[in-house]
Every structure is written in structure tokens, then in C-alpha cells.
Design an enzyme around this catalytic site. Structure first.
Site, PDB file in Angstrom:
ATOM      1  CD  GLU B  43      -2.672   1.119   2.651  1.00 50.47           C
ATOM      2  OE1 GLU B  43      -2.225   0.450   3.612  1.00 50.47           O
ATOM      3  OE2 GLU B  43      -3.711   1.802   2.724  1.00 50.47           O
ATOM      4  CE  LYS B 116      -7.474   1.393   3.704  1.00 47.45           C
ATOM      5  NZ  LYS B 116      -6.130   1.797   4.236  1.00 47.45           N
ATOM      6  CB  CYS B 153      -4.489  -1.494   4.681  1.00 44.92           C
ATOM      7  SG  CYS B 153      -3.514  -1.555   6.220  1.00 44.92           S
TER       8      CYS B 153
END
Lengths: 295, 295
Positions: B43, B116, B153
Site C-alpha cells: 500500500e 479503498k 489494508c
């Protein structure tokens, strides 16, 4: 109530109903004497795991709720002033049966039931033959010691079940279980399955920041149909903290009752640090109700 | 395509954009020479983890898609004939930024992006300041080597995200990450967090019977605001099989690229034995779209 003194009864079952029930009742009594205020029994703790075969004669094991087994559990709960989580092969009416967890309040009243929602059907676990799907949804059961998110065995593989219990206010996840090894599998495969079983349940504790109890039966049970090697139930009942760490675990070989104290305040503390409930994208979860998302 | 030769690039970032990008590109080249047909970067692999502070000057790190970084990744993907999963601080328009994973096809084309969806906001991880919530949903990205369920994440803590990717046909779950320890925490707490992070991701592999890749940055990064101890990114990038077993894992201290071969047929085999998709109670999951189930 901010803490629970839990007893996890890992039991080895035999063909004798009375012996199984007596063992469960003895453990309730012994656990209460050691200070437990919650006793969690195994899935279908009054019989062998009859779902290894599909046979009409096993329906005679079923009984109503309330009924003989819940009456005994109720008496024990009241006598020893403990909350008891038990399990009943429930006869709801003629031809309608469930795999049902029961929660007895410490005054002997029936706090609630949970009819197993996810029902397996796999070699050795022919539960769809015996049990209708639960129709009560995922509703925690309120007791004097807290709101119990009682689920049963196969439910433990579905993150949805744990999440729904958490969203409905469960303070503790509880999975009475009956799972074991096919003696024909090699050690590597057996270990792989055990690890996956532990990991998926630990993950429900983590994802929801809830403590979790899993009780499992132990010992070898023959397949009376003669079609398989039978099941070596792997025991290893365990309890986790709100971050999924296993804090206590029973053996893979013996009937035993293990104890642990649960601090119910831990959930609030853990959720402040790991705020998943804050960040769930509820605007984007609609498709979870689909079987498959087709193009 | 029935198997993927995956390379997981565990990278240590510095303040120099060009150095970070050069390292990523070098690893793509080196991995391809070793036979990889999929390279997964971390990331935000072109910068320090700037979200430790909230400061407008960091918005200058953002760039459009396509843009300079995706052009470089695209050239590398084409030159080395590999599929590349990268990560961009995306400037979508003035004042609108995302934390976006990008997938470059082995012919250099942009196979797709994933913005995300779950965005954290916690001490040291002020992402809600920088990134708007993703608005593309949980959609796998079709490539020549398979349908990639790319998440990022914080998504890794939400079983819903993995499930939706699986239901939409993902063949592999991929989590580029940036997570580490607060150097002020003691070893026990640090270990507890690491274990939970591994366990929850292993559980997504188990629940969906999908292989899973997680790449994480490594090394200590200072908090430029001076308010905290900084973050010691814990590395330990890993890959699991379809039963959640970690088959390869990088160290907690070093930048390194690890390799693993993924057999895409394993999912079908595993799902035949563990048929969760068959047994999901989709008639009873509606409340997953609620923030909380009120009485």
C-alpha cells in the site's frame, strides 16, 4: 454484571442417554461449586452423534422443549444458581425437528432457545436429514449474566452469523459443537482442519471484539451404518479474549471441564481501539444477501 | 490459467519518491526473471506513510490515474509480461482523493482499480483526512491470470469485504497493507496485534476457500508531527492456501520479495469439502446492512 466465570464442559458421549445426562448434570454441579456462573455444555450432549447415519430410528431421541432434558437442566440451573447452555434434539411437532441450543436461567426458567440456522450435510454429518433450518434468526439470549450470542457448530464457519449476533447486542459468542477427524485422514490433513476450525472462530472474536466460547465433544464414535471410519471428535474446547487470543483450551483426548473468567468490559475497551462497528460500509453490503453476484 | 506464480514485494519506504518507485520497478523486473506472473506491491509504496500526520502539504503527493506512477508500472508490466498490483494516492479531481489499488495487465493496460472502501481514522492512521470512501464497491478485477479480489489494508478486518469479493467471483484475495507497531507498546501487546492481524486474514481465506496474499511495508517511520512514537511497520507479508494456512511469510525486519505458486483449482476442491456457499442463510442476512440492530 461485568464478569462471567465460565465453565466449558468437554464431554465424551456414549449410547446410554441417562449416563450422558448424568455426566452433564454432575459437571454443572461441580462447576458451580468451583464458582462458575455459566456452564456451557456440548452440542447434542445426551446422545452419540447420531447424524453419522440417516435412519428413522434416531428420531426417537428427539424430545420437546420444554421437556425431560430441559426440565433436568432447569432444575440443575436453579439448584446451583448458574446459567446453563445446553443442547436438545428438539421435536417441535410430528415430523419437524431442530438442533436447538437452550439457555436456562439461574432461577430455572428457560431464558431462550436458538435453533441452529446453518445446517451441514456432508459424509458423517447428515444433519439436513434430521434438522429443519432454524427460523428464529440470529438473536442473542438475555440472561442475568449478560446477553449470550448462542450459535451451534456449523454456524461457526459463517462470519455472517457472528456479526449478526454482535449487531444485535451479544456480549459473548458461544458455539456448542460436535466436530472431529476422519480417522482415515493423515495427520497433516487432520491438523490443517483443526487449525482452520480454531482460526475461523478466533476471527469472529476479533471481527466483533467479543469473547468466544466453543465446547466440543471428545472421543471416538463409530459409524453404525458401517459406511465410514467413524469420527474421532477432537475436543480442544476453547475460550478466547476480545482479540481472538485463546486463553484456555482443553485436550484432544479427554473429557474435562475447563474454567475461565471473562471480563465483559474488555469489549468496550477493545472496540475503542479497533472501531470496526464505526467503519462498516453498510451502504455497500446489500449483496451479502445474494447466493452469488452474477455478472 | 490454473496456477499463478506470485511475488510479494515487502518494501521499506523512504522520503524519496524516485527511490521508492525505482525499488518497486526493480522488484517487478527481478520477480519476472524468477518466473513470477503476478507481482503485488505494498500500500502506498511510493512514499512514507504520510497519514501519520494531518497536513495539507501531503496532498502534493497525490497523482491522477492514469498518471506518472501507473505509467511506470504499466511499462514495467508490459516489458516483463507480468500482472502488477500497485497502489496510488489518487487525485481524482481538485479536493477529492482516494487510496487506490491499481492492477496493470501484462500487456501494460490498466486492468482496473479498487478505491479503498473501509477507511481508518486512528492515532497514527489519519486516513479519513486524506481519502474519500471508495465508491466502486467490492468488485474483483479480471486479468489474464485470474479474477483478483483486490482490497486494501483496513478492509482486511471486515469479513464482509472478503465475502463480497468471493461472491463476485474473485479467485484470489489481495491486501496491500501498511500496518505496524507503536514502539511504545510492550512485546505482549505487539504480538497480540500481529496475531489478530494474521488470524483475521487467514479466516477470510477459510470462509471463502480462496488463497490470500497480504503485502506489508517494513521498517520504522517517524511521525513528523512529533505527536507519537512513529510506527514500526511489522512486515511479515504472507500468503495462505484455501484453508487459511500460511504457506510463505516474510520477516518482520527486512525488505524482501517472497514467492509462492498458487493452484487456482484448489478452491473448487476445497469448496466441495467445505460447502459454505451452499449453506449461507441468505434469507436471514438482511440485517448485515444495519449499523446496529436495535431492540
Amino acid at each position: 454484571m461485568t464478569s462471567i466465570h465460565a465453565a466449558l464442559v468437554q464431554q465424551e458421549m456414549c449410547a446410554d442417554y441417562q449416563k450422558n445426562v448424568d455426566y452433564s448434570l454432575d459437571q454443572i454441579s461441580a462447576a458451580a461449586k468451583k464458582g462458575a456462573n455459566l456452564v456451557v455444555l456440548c452440542e447434542l450432549h445426551s446422545s452419540l452423534y447420531f447424524c453419522q447415519e440417516e435412519s428413522t430410528h434416531n428420531f426417537s431421541l428427539a424430545q420437546p422443549i420444554p421437556g425431560p432434558l430441559t426440565n433436568l437442566l432447569s432444575t440443575a440451573a436453579k439448584q446451583h444458581k448458574v446459567v446453563v447452555v445446553g443442547s436438545v434434539f428438539e421435536k417441535r411437532t410430528e415430523g419437524l425437528y431442530h438442533n436447538t441450543a437452550v439457555v436456562l436461567e439461574s432461577d430455572g426458567s428457560l431464558a431462550g432457545t436458538y435453533r441452529k440456522m446453518h445446517i451441514p450435510d456432508d459424509p458423517g454429518y447428515y444433519e439436513k436429514y434430521y434438522f429443519a433450518f432454524g427460523d428464529q434468526g440470529f438473536t442473542p439470549i438475555q440472561t442475568s449474566i449478560g446477553k449470550l450470542g448462542v450459535l451451534v457448530c456449523w454456524d461457526q464457519w459463517f462470519p455472517e452469523a457472528a456479526r449478526l449476533m454482535a449487531l444485535a447486542g451479544a456480549q459473548l459468542l458461544i458455539y456448542p459443537s460436535a466436530i472431529g477427524w476422519d480417522p482415515g485422514d493423515n495427520k497433516t490433513e487432520q491438523h490443517r482442519q483443526l487449525e482452520a476450525w480454531q482460526t475461523i472462530q478466533q476471527s469472529h472474536a476479533i471481527a466483533n471484539n467479543l469473547p468466544l466460547i466453543c465446547t466440543n465433544r471428545v472421543g471416538y464414535e463409530k459409524d453404525f451404518s458401517g459406511r465410514s471410519n467413524g469420527i474421532h471428535f477432537w475436543g480442544q474446547s476453547f475460550i478466547t479474549d476480545t482479540l481472538g487470543k485463546i486463553t484456555k483450551q482443553a485436550s484432544s483426548s479427554d473429557a474435562e471441564t475447563i474454567f475461565s473468567t471473562i471480563d465483559l468490559n474488555e469489549t468496550e475497551q477493545t472496540r475503542q481501539i479497533w472501531p470496526y462497528l464505526r467503519d462498516r460500509r453498510i451502504d455497500a453490503y446489500e449483496n451479502l444477501s445474494k447466493r452469488l453476484i452474477d455478472d
